[in-house]
Design an enzyme around this catalytic site. Structure first.
Site, PDB file in Angstrom:
ATOM      1  N   ALA A 170      47.798  46.262  43.457  1.00  0.00           N
ATOM      2  CA  ALA A 170      48.516  47.268  42.686  1.00  0.00           C
ATOM      3  C   ALA A 170      47.569  48.449  42.478  1.00  0.00           C
ATOM      4  CB  ALA A 170      48.949  46.692  41.340  1.00  0.00           C
ATOM      5  N   GLU A 228      49.798  38.958  46.755  1.00  0.00           N
ATOM      6  CA  GLU A 228      51.029  38.445  46.131  1.00  0.00           C
ATOM      7  C   GLU A 228      52.272  38.908  46.892  1.00  0.00           C
ATOM      8  OE1 GLU A 228      49.735  40.035  42.283  1.00  0.00           O
ATOM      9  OE2 GLU A 228      50.062  38.028  41.462  1.00  0.00           O
ATOM     10  N   GLU A 237      41.796  40.082  40.442  1.00  0.00           N
ATOM     11  CA  GLU A 237      42.194  40.710  39.175  1.00  0.00           C
ATOM     12  C   GLU A 237      41.255  40.377  38.020  1.00  0.00           C
ATOM     13  OE1 GLU A 237      44.299  39.170  41.270  1.00  0.00           O
ATOM     14  OE2 GLU A 237      46.207  40.259  41.380  1.00  0.00           O
TER      15      GLU A 237
HETATM   16  C1  HXC Z   1      43.853  52.180  43.571  1.00  0.00           C
HETATM   17  C2  HXC Z   1      42.432  51.786  45.323  1.00  0.00           C
HETATM   18  C3  HXC Z   1      42.675  50.402  45.251  1.00  0.00           C
HETATM   19  C4  HXC Z   1      43.581  49.928  44.256  1.00  0.00           C
HETATM   20  C5  HXC Z   1      41.267  50.760  46.835  1.00  0.00           C
HETATM   21  N1  HXC Z   1      41.555  51.957  46.328  1.00  0.00           N
HETATM   22  N2  HXC Z   1      41.933  49.794  46.203  1.00  0.00           N
HETATM   23  N3  HXC Z   1      43.025  52.650  44.481  1.00  0.00           N
HETATM   24  N4  HXC Z   1      44.154  50.855  43.437  1.00  0.00           N
HETATM   25  N5  HXC Z   1      43.907  48.638  44.134  1.00  0.00           N
HETATM   26  C6  HXC Z   1      41.035  53.266  46.731  1.00  0.00           C
HETATM   27  C7  HXC Z   1      39.599  53.464  46.270  1.00  0.00           C
HETATM   28  O1  HXC Z   1      39.582  53.879  44.943  1.00  0.00           O
HETATM   29  C8  HXC Z   1      39.145  54.530  47.226  1.00  0.00           C
HETATM   30  O2  HXC Z   1      39.656  55.770  46.810  1.00  0.00           O
HETATM   31  C9  HXC Z   1      39.861  54.161  48.523  1.00  0.00           C
HETATM   32  O3  HXC Z   1      40.949  53.336  48.143  1.00  0.00           O
HETATM   33  C10 HXC Z   1      38.977  53.358  49.465  1.00  0.00           C
HETATM   34  O4  HXC Z   1      38.450  52.244  48.773  1.00  0.00           O
HETATM   35  P1  HXC Z   1      36.883  51.925  48.718  1.00  0.00           P
HETATM   36  O5  HXC Z   1      36.665  51.077  47.527  1.00  0.00           O
HETATM   37  O6  HXC Z   1      36.093  53.160  48.833  1.00  0.00           O
HETATM   38  O7  HXC Z   1      36.711  51.071  50.057  1.00  0.00           O
HETATM   39  P2  HXC Z   1      35.684  49.882  50.346  1.00  0.00           P
HETATM   40  O8  HXC Z   1      34.333  50.212  49.807  1.00  0.00           O
HETATM   41  O9  HXC Z   1      35.828  49.569  51.790  1.00  0.00           O
HETATM   42  O10 HXC Z   1      36.213  48.650  49.485  1.00  0.00           O
HETATM   43  C11 HXC Z   1      37.466  48.079  49.773  1.00  0.00           C
HETATM   44  C12 HXC Z   1      37.901  47.117  48.629  1.00  0.00           C
HETATM   45  C13 HXC Z   1      37.857  47.903  47.294  1.00  0.00           C
HETATM   46  C14 HXC Z   1      36.978  45.912  48.567  1.00  0.00           C
HETATM   47  C15 HXC Z   1      39.322  46.648  48.976  1.00  0.00           C
HETATM   48  O11 HXC Z   1      38.587  49.104  47.444  1.00  0.00           O
HETATM   49  C16 HXC Z   1      38.465  47.128  46.160  1.00  0.00           C
HETATM   50  O12 HXC Z   1      37.825  46.238  45.608  1.00  0.00           O
HETATM   51  N6  HXC Z   1      39.663  47.523  45.738  1.00  0.00           N
HETATM   52  C17 HXC Z   1      40.327  46.964  44.581  1.00  0.00           C
HETATM   53  C18 HXC Z   1      40.848  45.590  44.880  1.00  0.00           C
HETATM   54  C19 HXC Z   1      41.525  44.974  43.639  1.00  0.00           C
HETATM   55  O13 HXC Z   1      40.875  44.799  42.610  1.00  0.00           O
HETATM   56  N7  HXC Z   1      42.826  44.666  43.754  1.00  0.00           N
HETATM   57  C20 HXC Z   1      43.564  44.079  42.638  1.00  0.00           C
HETATM   58  C21 HXC Z   1      44.221  45.158  41.847  1.00  0.00           C
HETATM   59  S1  HXC Z   1      45.083  44.486  40.445  1.00  0.00           S
HETATM   60  P3  HXC Z   1      38.705  57.054  46.577  1.00  0.00           P
HETATM   61  O14 HXC Z   1      39.660  58.096  46.097  1.00  0.00           O
HETATM   62  O15 HXC Z   1      37.667  56.640  45.614  1.00  0.00           O
HETATM   63  O16 HXC Z   1      38.154  57.321  47.960  1.00  0.00           O
HETATM   64  C22 HXC Z   1      46.522  43.924  41.041  1.00  0.00           C
HETATM   65  C23 HXC Z   1      47.449  43.294  40.039  1.00  0.00           C
HETATM   66  C24 HXC Z   1      48.838  43.127  40.587  1.00  0.00           C
HETATM   67  O17 HXC Z   1      46.817  44.009  42.182  1.00  0.00           O
HETATM   68  C25 HXC Z   1      49.767  42.652  39.511  1.00  0.00           C
HETATM   69  C26 HXC Z   1      51.248  42.818  39.857  1.00  0.00           C
HETATM   70  C27 HXC Z   1      51.796  44.154  39.462  1.00  0.00           C
END
Ligand code: HXC
Length: 256
Positions: free
Chosen positions: A65, A112, A132
């Site tokens: 998300a 998910e 998360e």
């Molecule tokens: C918003 C995101 C994002 C996310 C990545 N980006 N994931 N933006 N929400 N979930 C954005 C980053 O901010 C960045 O933008 C660009 O995408 C590239 O990501 P990087 O981090 O620079 O890439 P990298 O170093 O290769 O790392 C990849 C990654 C990392 C390991 C996937 O991005 C990451 O950990 N993302 C978050 C994963 C996460 O926590 N997902 C769960 C979310 S909670 P900028 O603008 O900075 O370049 C969830 C709850 C769902 O999903 C519940 C139901 C509704």
């Protein structure tokens, strides 16, 4: 309709939806999830479509998300909008088979979303995770339930409590995905599988999906009774006559 966050294609009787927010690794913002729901509904209603594939890019199926969008949400807003129930579960309402083709990251809500699909096929580059907990929350779109049913308690706890990622080989061993393909062959192979399903009897396919899904919702005896009722009702369709006649006559069935 025109969309900002997804790309839509048809390949014969297969509907393909590509999640398309490359700058955010396909993070599932509200607008994307709404568009996905609208297009799934459209494909489900379209008689020319027999199966649906959801995919992302080589780098990410979806990285979860949208954290930037969720960050400012307050508790009453989140509850009043029903932001999960309203749009996230649109996949679950689709009667036709929905297949996830996952390359790269499938994290949080991305994992998910994939697990809400009927099957997951993965590229050898796929990485699944429920990170998360690192954000001070927990999975919120069924991750704790569907991951546990797919891979069992110990591995699900491991994923949900440590936030580690699972690669494609481990995901296949753990039964999270049904098959793994080399990355450059993922989409062509999945489209072939989807095309095969799309040519079958639409009603038999719909009932098969419904019956398998029932296994997750009920007791064994009830599930078997449900299966039997569906099986017997198929004998009232022209597809059963056509399928069995084609076998006896040594020809290909025509279900369309
Ligand atoms: C918003 C995101 C994002 C996310 C990545 N980006 N994931 N933006 N929400 N979930 C954005 C980053 O901010 C960045 O933008 C660009 O995408 C590239 O990501 P990087 O981090 O620079 O890439 P990298 O170093 O290769 O790392 C990849 C990654 C990392 C390991 C996937 O991005 C990451 O950990 N993302 C978050 C994963 C996460 O926590 N997902 C769960 C979310 S909670 P900028 O603008 O900075 O370049 C969830 C709850 C769902 O999903 C519940 C139901 C509704």
């Amino acid at each position: 309709p025109t969309y900002d966050n997804i790309l839509v294609e048809t390949h014969g009787r297969v509907g393909l939806i590509r999640l398309n927010r490359p700058a955010a690794l396909n993070a599932l913002c509200d607008a994307l999830v709404r568009e996905l729901g609208a297009q799934l509904q459209a494909f489900d209603a379209d008689k020319a479509i027999g199966a649906i594939v959801i995919t992302g890019s080589d780098r990410a199926f979806a990285a979860g998300a949208d954290i930037k969008e969720m960050h400012g949400r307050t508790n009453p807003d989140a509850m009043m909008e029903d932001f999960i129930g309203a749009n996230w579960e649109s996949v679950l309402k689709v009667k036709k088979p929905v297949i996830a083709a996952v390359a790269g990251f499938a994290l949080g809500g991305g994992c998910e979303l994939a697990m809400m699909c009927d099957m997951i096929f993965a590229a050898d580059t796929a990485k699944f995770g429920q990170p998360e907990i690192n954000l001070g929350v927990i999975p919120g779109a069924g991750g704790t339930q569907r991951l546990t049913r797919a891979v069992g308690k110990s591995k699900a706890m491991d994923m949900v409590l440590t936030a580690r990622m699972m690669d494609a080989a481990e995901a296949e061993r753990a039964n999270l995905v049904s098959r793994v393909f080399p990355a450059d062959q993922l989409l062509p192979e999945v489209l072939k599988i989807a095309a095969k399903i799309a040519d079958l009897s639409p009603v038999a396919v719909q009932f098969a999906k419904q019956a398998v899904n029932r296994a997750f919702e009920t007791t064994l005896a009830e599930g078997v009774r449900h299966e039997r009722a569906l099986f017997l009702s198929l004998f009232g369709t022209p597809h059963q006559k056509e399928g069995m006649a084609a076998f006896i006559e040594k020809r290909k069935p025509n279900f369309q």
